[in-house]
Design a protein around this motif. Sequence first.
Motif, PDB file in Angstrom:
ATOM      1  N   ASP A  81     -55.633 -50.417  48.333  1.00 27.60           N
ATOM      2  CA  ASP A  81     -55.947 -51.587  49.160  1.00 27.60           C
ATOM      3  C   ASP A  81     -55.254 -51.484  50.518  1.00 27.60           C
ATOM      4  O   ASP A  81     -55.855 -51.673  51.568  1.00 27.60           O
ATOM      5  CB  ASP A  81     -55.472 -52.877  48.477  1.00 27.60           C
ATOM      6  CG  ASP A  81     -56.188 -53.154  47.167  1.00 27.60           C
ATOM      7  OD1 ASP A  81     -57.117 -52.398  46.840  1.00 27.60           O
ATOM      8  OD2 ASP A  81     -55.807 -54.112  46.482  1.00 27.60           O
TER       9      ASP A  81
ATOM     10  N   LEU B  78     -52.544 -57.777  49.268  1.00 25.56           N
ATOM     11  CA  LEU B  78     -52.568 -56.335  49.464  1.00 25.56           C
ATOM     12  C   LEU B  78     -51.346 -55.726  48.788  1.00 25.56           C
ATOM     13  O   LEU B  78     -50.278 -55.598  49.386  1.00 25.56           O
ATOM     14  CB  LEU B  78     -52.583 -56.016  50.955  1.00 25.56           C
ATOM     15  CG  LEU B  78     -53.796 -56.541  51.717  1.00 25.56           C
ATOM     16  CD1 LEU B  78     -53.660 -56.250  53.198  1.00 25.56           C
ATOM     17  CD2 LEU B  78     -55.067 -55.936  51.177  1.00 25.56           C
TER      18      LEU B  78
ATOM     19  N   TYR C  93     -64.994 -51.928  55.654  1.00 22.11           N
ATOM     20  CA  TYR C  93     -63.605 -52.337  55.904  1.00 22.11           C
ATOM     21  C   TYR C  93     -63.375 -52.631  57.379  1.00 22.11           C
ATOM     22  O   TYR C  93     -62.631 -53.563  57.729  1.00 22.11           O
ATOM     23  CB  TYR C  93     -62.632 -51.263  55.412  1.00 22.11           C
ATOM     24  CG  TYR C  93     -62.275 -51.392  53.955  1.00 22.11           C
ATOM     25  CD1 TYR C  93     -61.324 -52.320  53.531  1.00 22.11           C
ATOM     26  CD2 TYR C  93     -62.885 -50.604  52.994  1.00 22.11           C
ATOM     27  CE1 TYR C  93     -60.992 -52.446  52.196  1.00 22.11           C
ATOM     28  CE2 TYR C  93     -62.566 -50.721  51.651  1.00 22.11           C
ATOM     29  CZ  TYR C  93     -61.618 -51.649  51.260  1.00 22.11           C
ATOM     30  OH  TYR C  93     -61.298 -51.776  49.927  1.00 22.11           O
TER      31      TYR C  93
ATOM     32  N   SER D 153     -56.291 -58.936  57.650  1.00 19.13           N
ATOM     33  CA  SER D 153     -55.753 -58.434  56.379  1.00 19.13           C
ATOM     34  C   SER D 153     -55.732 -59.501  55.285  1.00 19.13           C
ATOM     35  O   SER D 153     -55.043 -59.342  54.280  1.00 19.13           O
ATOM     36  CB  SER D 153     -54.336 -57.888  56.593  1.00 19.13           C
ATOM     37  OG  SER D 153     -53.477 -58.913  57.078  1.00 19.13           O
TER      38      SER D 153
ATOM     39  N   TYR E  27     -61.828 -60.106  51.365  1.00 13.03           N
ATOM     40  CA  TYR E  27     -62.258 -58.815  50.819  1.00 13.03           C
ATOM     41  C   TYR E  27     -62.757 -58.990  49.380  1.00 13.03           C
ATOM     42  O   TYR E  27     -63.723 -58.356  48.958  1.00 13.03           O
ATOM     43  CB  TYR E  27     -61.109 -57.804  50.863  1.00 13.03           C
ATOM     44  CG  TYR E  27     -60.746 -57.356  52.258  1.00 13.03           C
ATOM     45  CD1 TYR E  27     -61.489 -56.380  52.911  1.00 13.03           C
ATOM     46  CD2 TYR E  27     -59.665 -57.915  52.932  1.00 13.03           C
ATOM     47  CE1 TYR E  27     -61.166 -55.969  54.194  1.00 13.03           C
ATOM     48  CE2 TYR E  27     -59.327 -57.510  54.207  1.00 13.03           C
ATOM     49  CZ  TYR E  27     -60.086 -56.537  54.844  1.00 13.03           C
ATOM     50  OH  TYR E  27     -59.761 -56.137  56.113  1.00 13.03           O
TER      51      TYR E  27
ATOM     52  N   SER F 132     -57.124 -51.515  60.312  1.00 12.43           N
ATOM     53  CA  SER F 132     -56.386 -52.193  61.386  1.00 12.43           C
ATOM     54  C   SER F 132     -56.182 -51.293  62.597  1.00 12.43           C
ATOM     55  O   SER F 132     -56.033 -51.776  63.718  1.00 12.43           O
ATOM     56  CB  SER F 132     -55.030 -52.668  60.858  1.00 12.43           C
ATOM     57  OG  SER F 132     -54.176 -51.566  60.577  1.00 12.43           O
TER      58      SER F 132
ATOM     59  N   TRP G  34     -56.603 -48.606  52.814  1.00 15.42           N
ATOM     60  CA  TRP G  34     -57.895 -48.916  53.437  1.00 15.42           C
ATOM     61  C   TRP G  34     -57.725 -49.929  54.562  1.00 15.42           C
ATOM     62  O   TRP G  34     -58.249 -49.748  55.669  1.00 15.42           O
ATOM     63  CB  TRP G  34     -58.867 -49.461  52.396  1.00 15.42           C
ATOM     64  CG  TRP G  34     -59.593 -48.420  51.603  1.00 15.42           C
ATOM     65  CD1 TRP G  34     -59.382 -48.081  50.303  1.00 15.42           C
ATOM     66  CD2 TRP G  34     -60.672 -47.589  52.044  1.00 15.42           C
ATOM     67  NE1 TRP G  34     -60.245 -47.089  49.905  1.00 15.42           N
ATOM     68  CE2 TRP G  34     -61.058 -46.771  50.961  1.00 15.42           C
ATOM     69  CE3 TRP G  34     -61.347 -47.467  53.252  1.00 15.42           C
ATOM     70  CZ2 TRP G  34     -62.081 -45.846  51.058  1.00 15.42           C
ATOM     71  CZ3 TRP G  34     -62.380 -46.535  53.353  1.00 15.42           C
ATOM     72  CH2 TRP G  34     -62.735 -45.732  52.255  1.00 15.42           C
ATOM     73  N   VAL G  35     -57.030 -51.040  54.275  1.00 14.74           N
ATOM     74  CA  VAL G  35     -56.908 -52.103  55.278  1.00 14.74           C
ATOM     75  C   VAL G  35     -56.026 -51.645  56.441  1.00 14.74           C
ATOM     76  O   VAL G  35     -56.292 -51.975  57.604  1.00 14.74           O
ATOM     77  CB  VAL G  35     -56.358 -53.394  54.636  1.00 14.74           C
ATOM     78  CG1 VAL G  35     -56.164 -54.475  55.686  1.00 14.74           C
ATOM     79  CG2 VAL G  35     -57.304 -53.886  53.553  1.00 14.74           C
TER      80      VAL G  35
ATOM     81  N   TYR H  75     -62.106 -56.179  58.617  1.00 14.65           N
ATOM     82  CA  TYR H  75     -60.857 -56.390  59.356  1.00 14.65           C
ATOM     83  C   TYR H  75     -61.118 -57.060  60.700  1.00 14.65           C
ATOM     84  O   TYR H  75     -60.332 -57.903  61.145  1.00 14.65           O
ATOM     85  CB  TYR H  75     -60.122 -55.063  59.570  1.00 14.65           C
ATOM     86  CG  TYR H  75     -58.745 -55.269  60.133  1.00 14.65           C
ATOM     87  CD1 TYR H  75     -57.668 -55.543  59.296  1.00 14.65           C
ATOM     88  CD2 TYR H  75     -58.526 -55.257  61.516  1.00 14.65           C
ATOM     89  CE1 TYR H  75     -56.401 -55.778  59.809  1.00 14.65           C
ATOM     90  CE2 TYR H  75     -57.265 -55.488  62.044  1.00 14.65           C
ATOM     91  CZ  TYR H  75     -56.210 -55.749  61.179  1.00 14.65           C
ATOM     92  OH  TYR H  75     -54.961 -56.004  61.694  1.00 14.65           O
TER      93      TYR H  75
END
Length: 579
Positions: free
Chosen positions: A65, A60, A99, A108, A113, A73, A68-69, A103
């Motif tokens: 990236d 990441l 996403y 992560s 992904y 979370s 989004w992650v 997750y």
Amino acid sequence: MARKSQIKGKRLGKAAQHEPGRSGRLAGLFGSKIDIFIPIIFFFSFINSLRAALSQYYILEYPDDIVWVSWASKHFNEPLAILLDKQGTGLRPMINLLYAIGYSVWGSNATYYYLMNGVLFAGAMVFLYLLIKQLHSRAAGVIAVFLYLFLDASFILVWKMNYTTSIAEMFFITSSLYYSIHFFEKADKKSLVLAFVLGIFAFLSKEPSILIIPTVNIIYLLHKWKSIEAKTRIASLLVNVSLPLLFLLLTFMVSSEVNAPGTSPLSELIKSRLVTYFELELSTTQGQLKNPYLLFLGCIGTFYFHRFKKEELGGVPINLIKNAISILLIAIVFISSQSLYSLTGAILIVLLLALGFIFGDINRRLGIAWFGVGLAPLLITSQQVQPTYLAEANLGMVLFIGVTVSEYLKYIFSKENSGVKDTQVSSVFKTVNIVIVVLILVLQLSAIPTEISNTNNYQKVVSESQTSFKEAIDYMMTTVPKNGTVYYIPSEEREKVGGSQITEGVFYDVLCMKERCDIKVKNLLPSTNLEKGGFVVLLSNLDAYIFSKEYTSLNNNVYILKQIKNGDGVAYILGVKSA
């Protein structure tokens, strides 16, 4: 006698069901027999993403990236946030959902992904193949898919995790259209349901699908109008008009990317975007196709394979006219090749595509319309132009070119043409035309090794940078004490030298995803009074360059705690002196 006719009719009906090369042959998803090209296409489409995942360099790092992650979370178990939260340039709940699911399953870990992107991209290519095979032929489908696989966009899409938006949309577009065409051909209600559901998923993924899916559906519906029941065609037309209008209205309500009145003349924006996009499409150095003549081959081939009602025009054989005009158009394009990337060149390309739409069969019209409506919104947006913006539109472009190239190959190698009587002049033109076609195809094939080499070089540069980034973050996780302070160069300092990197806020999100939200991130300015025991993090060559030029006043207050170097990728962790 009537009994014999019924039996004969049943036999003909049964034979028609198994006739190869036309739509509606597939029972279920792929039919009773698995097409050997399906696993081949899936493998070659998936392999780039697999390389990315297994390289362990891909983490990441890109801002999108991380955003989004990081969002996933915090909201992966909140249905309302998944439905309504806006990420990027529009409302895309389907991407939020992907996403969120990702997750909740693997956290992560970027590897998965990339694998998810690879599966979706490979699925999109399989459905593109099945769609074109259903519309035209297996050969056209194979040519179209492998042409797409060597476009710049397809390489970039699977090498950057945040392009899930485009990849997922491509999967839903191709699968929805495949089932739509199947429904129009066979009136299969299961296909109708799948087409509708997958189309909604596409609309909820990204905006281009809102124009592409209904445009292709309506054109094909009008083509099959007389063979479809009245209720079905009216209902299909209403759905393909009203539903996209609703989604377009919602898009304009939540998106700020359309050029605002007064910022610059819309006509000037369209002109500059049109020229730039065709340069991205056709340039031999940076273009998608790496060969401008491939597009023109598609346009000219459309005219060449058009079935004219008359065999002569003004006493001149129509075959002679078609061969002569094809050679003339290619010659004009060759002579004016330096002017292609201008407004005049862009207009020439638009006119040739219009010619292809007018003289083309339903397959070519679908491809050109698909490309046109995929490109049109990009001409009025304020976003910076880049190859991946053409990802959805180029699915139509390769459909158009794949059909034409497959017919050229069939024409060249067909024995049926050997018995056709031509005049001596017509034979010469035909031979020249075939030679030109072969040269264009060879030229396109010759670009493949260069494209692979460029991709490998790109992967090497990115890998070196990302490895340094990853090692720097990992070192901080174990070195910075609880509630420690880390200084980070702010974005405005990078903008002064024309560079960019993740912002300080996004950098903090990275630390939080590593379960180090306790670390305090502060902006580093030349005038900053550094706290004793703090850390200065320089995550890239750009940071190191800026620090050496603009932060000389701090040199006596810091020392190198850790230097990380991978090829040309460099990162530094500096400690703040205690005295």
